[in-house]
Write a protein that holds these residues in place. Structure first.
Motif, PDB file in Angstrom:
ATOM      1  N   ASP A 267      34.225  51.054  43.983  1.00 21.36           N
ATOM      2  CA  ASP A 267      34.989  50.063  44.737  1.00 21.36           C
ATOM      3  C   ASP A 267      34.330  48.692  44.671  1.00 21.36           C
ATOM      4  OD1 ASP A 267      36.754  51.973  45.336  1.00 21.36           O
ATOM      5  OD2 ASP A 267      36.116  52.283  47.414  1.00 21.36           O
ATOM      6  N   ARG A 268      33.040  48.666  44.943  1.00 20.90           N
ATOM      7  CA  ARG A 268      32.343  47.386  44.904  1.00 20.90           C
ATOM      8  C   ARG A 268      32.335  46.799  43.505  1.00 20.90           C
ATOM      9  NH1 ARG A 268      27.029  46.863  48.662  1.00 20.90           N
ATOM     10  NH2 ARG A 268      27.969  47.615  50.586  1.00 20.90           N
ATOM     11  N   ARG A 379      32.640  46.532  54.976  1.00 25.42           N
ATOM     12  CA  ARG A 379      31.916  47.716  54.584  1.00 25.42           C
ATOM     13  C   ARG A 379      30.720  47.923  55.488  1.00 25.42           C
ATOM     14  NH1 ARG A 379      31.350  51.276  50.798  1.00 25.42           N
ATOM     15  NH2 ARG A 379      33.053  51.173  49.378  1.00 25.42           N
ATOM     16  N   ASP A 380      30.379  49.117  55.702  1.00 26.32           N
ATOM     17  CA  ASP A 380      29.120  49.527  56.321  1.00 26.32           C
ATOM     18  C   ASP A 380      29.267  50.907  56.918  1.00 26.32           C
ATOM     19  OD1 ASP A 380      26.531  47.462  57.690  1.00 26.32           O
ATOM     20  OD2 ASP A 380      26.507  49.368  56.665  1.00 26.32           O
TER      21      ASP A 380
ATOM     22  N   TYR B 248      32.071  59.104  45.946  1.00 25.80           N
ATOM     23  CA  TYR B 248      32.282  59.106  47.403  1.00 25.80           C
ATOM     24  C   TYR B 248      32.417  60.505  47.992  1.00 25.80           C
ATOM     25  CZ  TYR B 248      33.222  54.251  46.255  1.00 25.80           C
ATOM     26  OH  TYR B 248      33.115  52.973  45.767  1.00 25.80           O
ATOM     27  N   HIS B 344      25.871  54.734  50.186  1.00 26.21           N
ATOM     28  CA  HIS B 344      26.688  53.534  50.189  1.00 26.21           C
ATOM     29  C   HIS B 344      26.354  52.602  51.345  1.00 26.21           C
ATOM     30  CE1 HIS B 344      28.868  54.747  46.710  1.00 26.21           C
ATOM     31  NE2 HIS B 344      29.114  55.921  47.235  1.00 26.21           N
ATOM     32  N   GLY B 345      25.132  52.704  51.832  1.00 26.86           N
ATOM     33  CA  GLY B 345      24.658  51.648  52.721  1.00 26.86           C
ATOM     34  C   GLY B 345      24.620  52.006  54.189  1.00 26.86           C
TER      35      GLY B 345
END
Lengths: 380, 348
Positions: A267-268, A379-380, B248, B344-345
């Motif tokens: 996605d990024r 995002r996060d 994902y 993913h963070g």
């Protein structure tokens, strides 16, 4: 003494002569592999040195350890000028500074056992470790995650990752203050890379070693370094603390380099704006005039072709050599055209650097400071 | 199954083994995947995972005297494994082509690049030398080599690494193959040049409607270009899914381990990486059960000796997501959510 950096490199130059293949070996010129590089490495710190092949990063590392004799400049380690030490005088210097090599297959003598490889530094330096050499070596093996019972095995009996551990054990045997790591993980598989990066970090914490971490993989460098220097064609073009360099680089080359690396996140990756640089690295025998990067730079102006940009400190701890830095762009966002929002660096103004950034910010060119590579607030 | 419903490239139960003095090397065992024209499949794995051997088997490049091949490789309705070497040679270079990692050792150092390219044309097409040369120059221009007419008269050593890789791509694509296998095509190149080459492959792919099998260890490249991903470990396909599911919603502990091992350019999630412990298995001495079990941090959740002793089957989770693991589904989903969240963070 405590304020002094462990390693200070000033205006380091390493040139290689190029000779013809004929009978008289006519001199054809020289390759300026490293051309006026200056930086410090503090005690217990990791400085990443990145760039593409041929930029001079490995030559810099080797020149500092005097594996290659520099043409000019000064190298001070722990307050001692080591630039002109003779071969004999270099021996004690090697206790302070060691190296880890890229290729774990070629850096170890295949006919020596692991025990004799790791004990090499003790023999060369005539050091008698307390408890004997064998015990010391086995302790080192255990420390780097090798089975001490494999003392009498040969390098061929180990995998790539284990061989790199042998190289590390040898490098830390004399408790050096500085280790130059030349691409220490690039020959290894991803899952093994992470093991070695963690090991290097642990050793740094335990022994307070400083690393000069030479690598082309910017993701690995981000993981391990506190500060990062970017080299291009023998010059440092930008040096900053890790977070500043990765989130708000000012040099177009740094920016292009970062944007060229695909992120492991579909996605990024789709949202990112990539800058594709055209062409290849110019020949270091015939470097371009003015700014060495101008032939591939998407922001180059006429001035860049003639005037060499000086390396100036544009903010505390952030040095840059560029006439038209990317102050208006947060990395990951679209760049409108080659000339949009150009801010010119003042002419040869070495005195008043940090205001430059402040002025730019006042003019609204600074943009939001995000610590994120892609400015995506959701995002996060 | 009739040919009309078969995928363009359909690999079924591919197994390759090599007898050696040290024993039988099981390089590839029971690998199946398929890909349509215009799509990109990435095969991911570490050294020794069997990814390159699989590619070579598809290309018919495995010497049948040296290695045993079983299974089926259907390309456009023809089974390559069952074909004679001569017939495969006719397909190679015309229907299917391959790009290798190291362009220097794949180009002939004594011949000019124009000559090497026109030879590739003349082997598969009945054209005059002049026509072949013209095609070669045209192709060099299309892969972005400046001044192709004069560059055709240079030798490989006169070109930079990026330019040589372009020549290789030109040679691979000159007969417009419908299948292109790229084995680590950018590993030897710098990142700025890598970006150029990946862009080039993608644009030529859409022009010729080529199916691309990309072999790589770089998860960034996978995220960038792949539609589908096959993860290989110890000669086996351990997970297969579309690219989003892999990044994902991956479920195989090895895939998740890979994700936690990669340092990220865009963030530092924690001070320490979370590597997979241990080393990849030797292909001579594969573990009897799940090949990943000795390094797996989750096999204790299965209990007993199932992971050690039993080969897991390839389970189908949804239409295009397959995973080879003994963990039950709820457990896999839980682990997957945990790991991908951190990757993913998110906070651990």
């Amino acid at each position: 003494m405590s304020d002094q950096p462990l390693l200070r490199v000033t205006d380091l130059k390493t040139y290689f002569p190029v000779k013809s293949g004929g009978l008289f070996r006519r001199s054809l010129g020289q390759v300026k592999a490293v051309d006026g590089v200056s930086f410090d490495v503090n005690a217990g710190e990791t400085l990443g040195l990145v760039g593409e092949s041929g930029c001079g990063k490995s030559t810099t590392g080797r020149s500092i350890l005097r594996l290659i004799d520099p043409t000019g400049g000064r190298i001070e380690l722990d307050g001692v000028d080591v630039t002109d030490l003779s071969k004999k005088e270099l021996v004690p210097f090697r206790r302070t500074a060691q190296m880890i090599f890229q290729d774990p297959y070629n850096a170890l003598n295949p006919r020596h056992t692991v025990g004799s490889i790791i004990s090499g530094p003790f023999q060369v330096q005539k050091v008698d470790p307390p408890g004997g050499v064998r015990a010391a070596v086995q302790e080192l093996m255990e420390r780097v995650g090798l089975n001490p019972e494999h003392y009498n095995r040969y390098p061929s009996e180990f995998s790539g990752g284990q061989r790199q551990r042998i190289g590390i054990a040898r490098a830390i045997a004399l408790r050096p203050k500085l280790i130059v790591c030349d691409e220490p993980v690039s020959a290894l598989d991803v899952s093994i890379q992470a093991q070695i990066v963690n090991l290097l970090k642990d050793l740094q914490e335990d022994f307070g070693i400083s690393y000069l971490f030479v690598a082309h993989d910017l993701s690995v460098v981000r993981q391990i370094s506190q500060r990062v220097a970017v080299m291009y064609l023998g010059h440092i073009v930008e040096l900053a603390s890790r977070d500043v360099l990765y989130s708000r680089p000012l040099h177009p080359y740094t920016h292009a380099l970062l944007s060229a690396i695909p992120l492991p996140d579909p996605d990024r990756q789709k949202q990112r704006e990539q800058i594709t640089l055209n062409g290849d690295l110019p020949s270091p025998m015939n470097p371009p005039s003015g700014c060495v990067f101008h032939t591939r730079c998407f922001r180059a102006q006429d001035r860049c072709k003639v005037e060499i940009p000086e390396l100036v400190e544009v903010a505390p701890g952030h040095v840059l050599a560029c006439h038209f830095p990317m102050t208006d762009v947060v990395i990951g966002t679209r760049i409108e055209g080659p000339n949009s929002g150009l801010v010119e660096m003042p002419h040869r103004d070495v005195e008043a650097p940090s205001e430059v950034i402040a002025d730019m910010a006042e003019e609204g060119l600074g943009g939001p400071v995000t610590a994120d590579y892609v400015g995506d607030p959701d995002r996060d | 199954m009739s040919d009309s419903t078969r995928a363009f490239l359909d690999v079924r139960d591919l197994t390759v083994s090599f007898p050696t003095e040290g024993g039988l090397v099981h390089a590839v065992e029971g690998v199946s995947f398929s890909i349509e024209r215009g799509e990109t499949l990435a095969i991911v794995g570490e050294s020794g995972s069997g990814k390159s051997v699989s590619a070579q088997a598809i290309m018919g490049l495995i010497n049948r005297k040296a290695g045993h091949i079983s299974g089926e490789v259907w390309l456009n309705g023809q089974n390559i494994v069952a074909m004679s070497d001569d017939d495969v040679r006719k397909l190679r270079g015309s229907e299917m082509a391959m790009i290798f990692q190291d362009p220097m050792s794949s180009l002939h150092p004594f011949y000019k690049i124009g000559a090497q390219l026109s030879e590739a044309v003349r082997v598969h097409q009945k054209v005059s030398k002049a026509d072949a040369k013209a095609q070669a120059i045209d192709m060099l221009g299309r892969v972005g080599i400046p001044d192709p007419k004069s560059r055709a008269d240079t030798y490989p050593h006169q070109l930079s690494g990026g330019m040589r890789q372009r020549v290789m791509i030109a040679m691979a694509l000159i007969n417009s193959p419908s299948l292109l296998i790229a084995d680590e095509p950018t590993t030897a190149l710098d990142v700025t040049v890598q970006a150029q080459i990946l862009e080039l492959i993608a644009s030529l792919q859409s022009e010729f409607d080529t199916a691309v099998v990309l072999i790589t260890h770089d998860l960034g490249i996978v995220a960038d270009v792949a539609d589908d991903v096959a993860v290989m470990y110890g000669g086996r396909l351990v997970e297969r899914a579309n690219v989003d599911d892999i990044f994902y919603r991956a479920q195989m502990p090895y895939t998740l381990g890979l994700l936690s091992s990669v340092p990220r350019l865009d963030q530092v999630t924690s001070d320490r990486l979370d590597p997979i412990p241990g080393n990849p298995p030797s292909p001579i001495n594969l573990p009897p059960g799940c090949v990943f079990q000795p390094r797996c941090s989750y096999s204790h959740l299965v209990g007993g000796t199932t992971c050690e002793m039993q080969r897991p089957e390839l389970l189908q989770i949804n239409a295009d997501h397959f995973v080879r693991c003994h963990l039950d589904e709820a457990e896999r989903v839980r682990i997957s959510t945990e790991v991908t969240h951190v990757f993913h963070g998110g906070q651990a």
